[in-house]
Design a protein around this motif. Structure first.
Motif: not given
Length: 107
Positions: A74-103
């Motif tokens: 639950k904490q993991y899901i809440n953390k990442w939904k808030c990260e997506a909210f804070k980014m305020k980018k389109d879905p493509f950029k959001t996924g790319d940024i998060v994926y690159d950061q994670c890798m």
């Protein structure tokens, strides 16, 4: 729209129902690269949802629960939904940024 965006959008369109209504994903059991993919798909899905819905905080973003999630999940899901909210980018950029950061984190 470039071809890569079309392919990505098609993958995202198929992943939204799976993430929202598919089998429960046990985050603790994912390999590191699988978690990066899951995280990118999840944040892209949240970002996609945000483009159609106006909310003022990440707590207002609804999450469908299977009911047997651990507190850590639950904490993991809440953390990442808030990260997506804070980014305020389109879905493509959001996924790319998060994926690159994670890798970069798992290398």
């Amino acid at each position: 729209m470039p071809v890569t965006y079309i392919k990505y959008f098609a993958a995202l369109a198929f992943s939204i129902p799976l993430i929202c209504y598919g089998e429960r994903v046990k985050i603790d059991q994912l390999a590191p690269f699988e978690e990066c993919i899951y995280r990118a798909q999840f944040t892209s899905t949240v970002s996609y949802w945000l483009t159609a819905n106006k909310v003022s905080s990440c707590e207002e973003i609804p999450i469908v629960s299977h009911g047997d999630e651990t507190e850590k999940e639950k904490q993991y899901i809440n953390k990442w939904k808030c990260e997506a909210f804070k980014m305020k980018k389109d879905p493509f950029k959001t996924g790319d940024i998060v994926y690159d950061q994670c890798m970069k984190e798992i290398k």
